[in-house]
Design a protein around this motif. Structure first.
Motif, PDB file in Angstrom:
ATOM      1  N   GLU A 241       0.812  -1.219   0.000  1.00  0.00           N
ATOM      2  CA  GLU A 241       0.000   0.000   0.000  1.00  0.00           C
ATOM      3  C   GLU A 241       0.842   1.264   0.000  1.00  0.00           C
ATOM      4  O   GLU A 241       0.399   2.311  -0.487  1.00  0.00           O
ATOM      5  N   THR A 242       2.047   1.195   0.511  1.00  0.00           N
ATOM      6  CA  THR A 242       2.891   2.394   0.636  1.00  0.00           C
ATOM      7  C   THR A 242       3.769   2.630  -0.593  1.00  0.00           C
ATOM      8  O   THR A 242       4.532   3.597  -0.625  1.00  0.00           O
TER       9      THR A 242
ATOM     10  N   GLU B 258       3.273   3.677  -3.785  1.00  0.00           N
ATOM     11  CA  GLU B 258       3.121   4.950  -4.492  1.00  0.00           C
ATOM     12  C   GLU B 258       3.688   6.103  -3.671  1.00  0.00           C
ATOM     13  O   GLU B 258       4.366   6.977  -4.194  1.00  0.00           O
ATOM     14  N   GLN B 259       3.430   6.089  -2.378  1.00  0.00           N
ATOM     15  CA  GLN B 259       3.942   7.149  -1.508  1.00  0.00           C
ATOM     16  C   GLN B 259       5.477   7.118  -1.473  1.00  0.00           C
ATOM     17  O   GLN B 259       6.127   8.168  -1.526  1.00  0.00           O
ATOM     18  N   GLU B 260       6.055   5.930  -1.413  1.00  0.00           N
ATOM     19  CA  GLU B 260       7.507   5.800  -1.329  1.00  0.00           C
ATOM     20  C   GLU B 260       8.197   6.116  -2.651  1.00  0.00           C
ATOM     21  O   GLU B 260       9.250   6.760  -2.668  1.00  0.00           O
TER      22      GLU B 260
ATOM     23  N   ASN C  42       6.609   7.527  -5.532  1.00  0.00           N
ATOM     24  CA  ASN C  42       6.040   8.689  -6.202  1.00  0.00           C
ATOM     25  C   ASN C  42       5.998   8.524  -7.726  1.00  0.00           C
ATOM     26  O   ASN C  42       6.364   9.422  -8.477  1.00  0.00           O
TER      27      ASN C  42
ATOM     28  N   ARG D 229       3.801  11.114  -9.911  1.00  0.00           N
ATOM     29  CA  ARG D 229       4.469  12.400 -10.166  1.00  0.00           C
ATOM     30  C   ARG D 229       5.501  12.269 -11.278  1.00  0.00           C
ATOM     31  O   ARG D 229       5.607  13.109 -12.168  1.00  0.00           O
TER      32      ARG D 229
ATOM     33  N   ASP E 293      13.342  14.344  -6.739  1.00  0.00           N
ATOM     34  CA  ASP E 293      13.302  14.646  -5.321  1.00  0.00           C
ATOM     35  C   ASP E 293      14.376  15.666  -4.963  1.00  0.00           C
ATOM     36  O   ASP E 293      14.130  16.614  -4.200  1.00  0.00           O
TER      37      ASP E 293
END
Length: 97
Positions: free
Chosen positions: A52-53, A55-57, A59, A62, A88
């Motif tokens: 689940e994490t 996409e957040q990790e 990105n 973007r 980043d």
């Protein structure tokens, strides 16, 4: 090149003179051309890709927007791995890309 009888016999019989092909070992090749070879992911590693994490990790959304990847197009995952940290860094330093 002159071969000695034992070397010639080993060559003719397909012997390896005690050397084992690293590709044939259970752990595979660990180094190539002086660099460590990464282990491949086993199918049991699939849940890590679907975490689940992710996409957040990573990105990825973007990055896809920045690259302007169109629906149906593909992007080389190796390029994405290289570009993600650059985006980043640019954001952290205020550099406009």
């Amino acid at each position: 090149m002159l071969m000695t009888p034992p070397l010639l016999a080993a060559a003719l019989l397909g012997g390896t003179l005690g050397l084992q092909d690293p590709e044939a070992t259970p752990n595979g090749r660990t180094h190539y051309l002086g660099r460590e070879v990464a282990r491949t992911m086993h199918w049991r590693g699939a849940p890590w890709l679907m975490r689940e994490t992710r996409e957040q990790e990573e990105n990825g959304e973007r990055l896809r927007k920045w690259l302007a990847v169109q629906p149906g197009a593909s992007a080389d995952p190796r390029a994405l791995q290289i570009l993600a940290p650059l985006l980043d860094h640019a954001e952290a330093t205020g550099v406009e890309i």
